[in-house]
Design an enzyme around this catalytic site. Structure first.
Site, short mmCIF file in Angstrom:
data_model
loop_
_atom_site.label_atom_id
_atom_site.label_comp_id
_atom_site.label_asym_id
_atom_site.label_seq_id
_atom_site.Cartn_x
_atom_site.Cartn_y
_atom_site.Cartn_z
N GLU A 270 44.77 36.20 37.74
CA GLU A 270 44.20 35.55 38.93
C GLU A 270 45.28 35.14 39.93
O GLU A 270 45.28 34.03 40.46
CB GLU A 270 43.36 34.34 38.52
CG GLU A 270 42.17 34.73 37.65
CD GLU A 270 41.21 33.58 37.34
OE1 GLU A 270 41.66 32.43 37.30
OE2 GLU A 270 40.01 33.86 37.15
N ASP A 343 34.62 34.84 30.41
CA ASP A 343 35.15 33.57 30.90
C ASP A 343 34.21 32.39 30.66
O ASP A 343 33.52 31.96 31.57
CB ASP A 343 35.42 33.68 32.41
CG ASP A 343 36.12 32.45 32.95
OD1 ASP A 343 36.57 31.63 32.14
OD2 ASP A 343 36.22 32.33 34.19
N GLU A 371 32.47 23.74 33.30
CA GLU A 371 32.56 24.55 34.52
C GLU A 371 31.31 25.38 34.74
O GLU A 371 30.82 25.50 35.86
CB GLU A 371 33.79 25.48 34.44
CG GLU A 371 33.83 26.50 35.56
CD GLU A 371 35.03 27.44 35.51
OE1 GLU A 371 35.87 27.32 34.59
OE2 GLU A 371 35.14 28.29 36.41
O1 GCW Z 1 37.30 30.01 34.36
C1 GCW Z 1 38.26 30.34 35.29
C2 GCW Z 1 38.25 29.21 36.25
C3 GCW Z 1 39.58 28.95 36.89
C4 GCW Z 1 40.61 28.87 35.80
C5 GCW Z 1 40.65 30.20 35.08
C6 GCW Z 1 41.63 30.20 33.92
C7 GCW Z 1 42.54 27.49 35.63
O2 GCW Z 1 37.27 29.46 37.22
O3 GCW Z 1 39.47 27.76 37.60
O4 GCW Z 1 41.88 28.52 36.27
O5 GCW Z 1 39.41 30.48 34.53
O6 GCW Z 1 41.19 29.93 32.81
O7 GCW Z 1 42.80 30.45 34.12
#
Ligand code: GCW
Length: 679
Positions: A270, A343, A371
Site C-alpha cells: 500500500e 483484509d 475497521e
Molecule cells: O486494513 C487495511 C487498512 C489500512 C491498514 C492496512 C494494513 C495500517 O485499511 O488502514 O494500514 O490494512 O494492515 O497495513
C-alpha cells in the site's frame, strides 16, 4: 441537609467506594482493592512486587506464597508458566521458574476469585500457547490512530518524556492480567520520526513503565529510514552504508532499552517503501534488519500483507510472493500474516500461507479494532471469529493440522512463536469506544495465552468481571455476545461476500462504489462481480484458481460447489441468482433471508439489553442501549443498500415474507459520511 453535612456524606461515600463511576474506565478490574492479604515471596523483583501488591489489595483468602524456583516440572512449563496449588482459606502456593510466571499466576488466582463461585482445592498448571503475545497500535506520532474508534492515541508523544500519563500503568496492568507481553507502539504505516533520538527517549520512558508488568516494547519502522533520517542516497538492504546505519540505530535503541523486543515492518505494501524498490526481495530486507537485531536477541516481524493492482486475484498475491522465499529468512524473522487472504473482512477463509510455509515462522495478525465491523458503534464479539480461524484445518500435515497448531510450535517448531492483535485502544474514558469492545481486547489476550478456551468461557469471565456475576444478566447477555459476529456477517456480508464497504473509511455499505481512476482492487465490484448472470468471485480451478493454494482435500472442498461451506460460497464461486442452496431456496432468496436475519438478530439484541436495565448501572446501560440503536439502524441500512442494489441485477423480488426496504436506493447512494481515515 446543610452544605457541611452534604460534604461529609459525599466524602464518606467516596472513601467507602460507593461513588465509583461506571464509565468503563476500570475495565475488568471492578472488584474492591480493600483486601489485606498476607503475601510472601521467596525472591524480589519488580514483577514480583507487582504480583505481591495486586494480591495484598485484592485477594480475600488465606496467605499466598510466591516461590520462584527451578525444578523439572516448572522448567517444562517454560519461563512464563506457573503452578497454583492449595485452598482459598488455608493458603495458596504459586510457583514458577521466573518472576513473570509468578505475576501471571497471581492474575490467574485473582481472576478465579472474581469469576468463580467456589474456590475449592486448586491445582492449576498453565503455560502460554504463543511465546509472544503482542498488541499492534496503529497510532501515529501526531496522536491520531489509523482505524482507531476510541479517540486519540493513549501515547502522549508531545508530553513525553517529562509528563507521564497515569494511563500507561493502567494499560500495563490490564495487559499483564490477560497475558499480553509485548506492544508495538506505532503504526505500521510508520513515520521515520519514531527512530529519532528525541522519540526514542520518549519510547524509553514507556518501556520503563511497562517492564515490571512483563511487557516489552517494539516499534514499527519505515524501510526508508536510512535515507530519510540518515541522509543516505537510498535504503538498499544490501548496501553496506545502509546496513551500518541500521546497526548503529539498533545499537542506540538497545542502549536506551536493553530489553527492546524488535521491529515490525510493512514493506512494499500500500505504497510503503521496501526492498523491492531496490530490486531486492522481502527476505533481503527482513534479513538485514534481523542481522542488526540478532546480537541483542531482537526479532523482526515482517508483514505479508502485500498486493498490487493488476490481473492477479488479490487473494492469491501474498502466497505467490512469499512461498518462493520459504526457508530464506533468518531465524529471528517471523512473517506476520493476517488471518484471511484479503483484509480483516467480516468473514474470510484462513490465509493459505498458514500451513503453506513450512520453513518460516508465521505469526497470525488479528484485528481487534473494528475497521470492517461497525467501528465502535456495533457490538460484535470477536472470539467466535478467531476461534473459527484457530480451528480451521489446513491439512498441511494430514487431518487436524489446524491454523493454531501450524503457528504455536506444535507442527513447525521454530525458535519463537507469536501472535499479534491490532489494538482497539484510545484515550476514550472507556478505552475502546464501546463498552463491549473491551471484551475483544480481553478475548485476544486470553486466546493468545490459550487458544483452546471457548468463546463462551471468555465471554462468561469477562461479563462477570466487567458487569456482574448475576446469571440473570450473564446468561442472556453472553448469548447476545456469542451471536453478535454471526449477526454482523449476516447484515453486512453473508455467504462469503466481502469488501463491499464504503470507500476509504469502511463504515457502511457501498457495493456500487465506483471512483474514476481508483485501483480496481479497492472497489467493491472487483469482489462481488454482481451482474445479470449472478454474483460472487470465481476462485475455482476454472477461475482465479486461488483454491489451489490450499492443501488437498481442502482445495477440492472449496472448489466443488457441493462441498464448499455455504458461509464462504461467494468467496470461492460465481453463481447464478437461482442457484439452489442446501435448504432448497435459491441463492437470491437465501441472500435476502440472511440480510433479514441479521437485522432481526440485532433487534433481538436490543430486546435482550433492555431487559437488563435493573441488573447494572444506568451509565453503561444507556451507553450500550444507544449504540444498539445505531447498530439496528445500520443493519437496516446494510440490508436495504445491498438487496436493492443487487436486485438491479437479479431482477427478482425480495421474498414477500421479509421486512420491506425502508430506503430508496438512490437516497442511499447519496450517503457520504465525512469520516477521516488517517495515514
Ligand atoms: O486494513 C487495511 C487498512 C489500512 C491498514 C492496512 C494494513 C495500517 O485499511 O488502514 O494500514 O490494512 O494492515 O497495513
Amino acid at each position: 441537609m446543610n452544605r457541611t453535612v452534604l460534604y461529609i456524606v459525599f466524602w464518606w461515600c467516596v472513601s467507602a467506594g460507593c461513588l465509583k463511576a461506571e464509565d468503563g474506565s476500570r475495565l475488568w478490574f471492578r472488584a474492591e482493592m480493600t483486601a489485606q492479604a498476607q503475601v510472601k515471596a521467596n525472591r524480589e523483583s519488580p514483577a514480583i512486587s507487582v504480583a505481591v501488591e495486586e494480591l495484598e489489595k485484592r485477594w480475600k483468602g488465606g496467605a499466598v506464597h510466591l516461590s520462584l524456583h527451578q525444578n523439572k516440572k516448572l522448567r517444562n512449563l517454560g519461563k512464563e508458566g506457573y503452578v497454583i496449588s492449595g485452598e482459598k482459606q488455608t493458603g495458596i502456593h504459586i510457583q514458577s521458574a521466573s518472576d513473570l510466571g509468578l505475576l501471571y499466576g497471581a492474575y490467574h488466582l485473582l481472576r478465579l476469585q472474581d469469576t468463580q463461585n467456589d474456590n475449592g482445592a486448586l491445582q492449576v498448571e498453565e503455560s502460554p500457547a504463543y511465546d509472544l503475545r503482542l498488541l499492534n497500535h496503529w497510532d501515529n506520532l501526531d496522536g491520531t490512530v489509523e482505524r482507531g474508534y476510541a479517540g486519540y492515541s493513549i501515547w502522549k508523544w508531545d508530553e513525553l518524556p517529562e509528563k507521564i500519563s497515569p494511563r500507561y500503568k493502567e494499560y500495563a496492568r490490564a495487559n499483564a492480567s490477560i497475558g499480553i507481553n509485548g506492544t508495538v507502539l506505532n503504526n505500521v504505516n510508520a513515520s521515520p520520526g519514531i527512530l529519532t533520538g528525541n522519540y526514542l527517549r520518549k519510547v524509553k520512558v514507556i518501556a520503563d513503565i511497562l517492564r515490571p508488568y512483563g511487557i516489552k516494547v517494539y516499534l514499527s519502522v519505515n524501510f526508508s529510514s536510512p535515507q530519510i533520517l540518515g541522509g543516505l542516497s537510498g535504503s538498499d538492504p544490501l548496501d553496506t552504508g545502509v546496513r551500518r546505519w541500521w546497526r548503529d540505530k539498533i545499537g542506540e535503541i538497545y542502549r536506551l532499552i536493553p530489553d527492546f523486543g524488535g521491529v515490525l515492518v510493512k514493506a512494499n505494501s500500500e505504497g510503503q517503501p521496501g526492498p523491492q524498490d531496490y530490486d531486492r526481495t522481502h527476505a533481503d530486507g527482513a534479513n538485514m534488519l534481523a542481522d542488526a537485531l540478532k546480537p541483542y536477541g531482537g526479532i523482526v516481524m515482517w508483514r505479508a500483507f502485500v498486493y498490487h493492482p493488476g490481473d492477479e486475484d488479490r487473494a492469491k498475491q501474498a502466497y505467490q510472493e512469499f512461498i518462493p522465499l520459504d526457508g530464506k529468512f533468518r531465524d529471528n524473522v517471523i512473517l506476520q500474516v493476517k488471518n484471511g487472504p484479503i483484509d480483516f473482512q467480516p468473514r474470510e477463509p484462513f490465509s493459505p500461507l498458514f500451513g503453506g510455509m513450512k520453513n518460516t515462522a508465521l505469526m497470525p495478525e488479528l484485528q481487534i479494532t473494528q475497521e470492517y465491523l461497525g467501528f465502535s458503534n456495533h457490538l460484535v464479539f470477536l472470539a467466535p471469529q478467531w476461534k473459527e480461524f484457530f480451528e480451521s484445518d489446513t491439512y498441511c500435515n494430514g487431518k487436524g493440522a489446524t491454523v493454531a497448531k501450524t503457528t504455536d510450535g506444535t507442527i513447525f517448531p521454530h525458535p519463537v512463536s507469536a501472535i499479534a492483535g491490532v489494538a482497539n485502544i484510545g484515550e476514550d474514558i472507556n478505552w475502546c469506544g464501546h463498552h463491549f469492545a473491551q471484551a475483544n481486547w480481553y478475548a485476544f489476550g486470553r486466546l493468545a495465552w490459550n487458544c483452546e478456551l471457548t468463546a463462551d468461557e471468555i465471554a462468561e469471565e469477562w461479563l462477570r468481571m466487567a458487569f456482574t456475576r448475576d446469571q440473570a444478566f450473564v446468561t442472556p447477555v453472553k448469548e447476545m455476545m456469542l451471536h453478535s459476529w454471526d449477526a454482523a456477517v449476516n447484515y453486512m456480508m453473508p455467504l462469503g461476500l466481502h469488501h463491499i464497504f464504503a470507500w476509504d473509511h469502511h463504515y457502511g455499505p457501498e457495493p456500487w462504489c465506483d471512483i474514476p481512476g481508483a485501483r480496481p482492487d479497492w472497489l467493491p465490484r472487483y469482489y462481488h462481480n454482481a451482474g445479470e448472470k449472478g454474483i460472487g468471485f470465481d476462485r475455482t480451478t476454472g477461475g482465479s484458481d486461488a483454491v489451489s493454494q490450499y492443501h488437498a482435500p481442502l482445495k477440492e472442498y472449496f472448489n466443488d460447489i457441493a462441498t464448499c461451506p455455504e458461509d464462504l460460497l461467494l468467496w470461492f464461486h460465481h453463481l447464478p441468482w437461482d442457484h439452489p442452496m442446501k435448504n432448497g431456496r435459491t441463492l437470491w432468496d437465501e441472500l435476502c433471508y440472511r440480510y433479514d436475519t441479521g437485522v432481526r438478530q440485532v433487534r433481538e439484541f436490543q430486546k435482550i439489553w433492555d431487559r437488563m436495565e435493573r441488573y447494572i448501572d444506568g451509565e453503561r446501560f444507556r451507553h450500550v442501549q444507544s449504540r444498539l440503536k445505531i447498530q439496528s439502524r445500520d443493519a437496516v441500512w446494510w440490508k436495504d443498500a445491498c438487496l436493492l442494489y443487487f436486485q438491479t441485477y437479479s431482477g427478482k423480488p425480495i421474498p414477500y415474507d421479509i421486512e420491506r426496504p425502508v430506503h430508496e436506493l438512490d437516497d442511499l447512494k447519496k450517503v457520504k459520511l465525512d469520516l477521516k481515515h488517517h495515514h
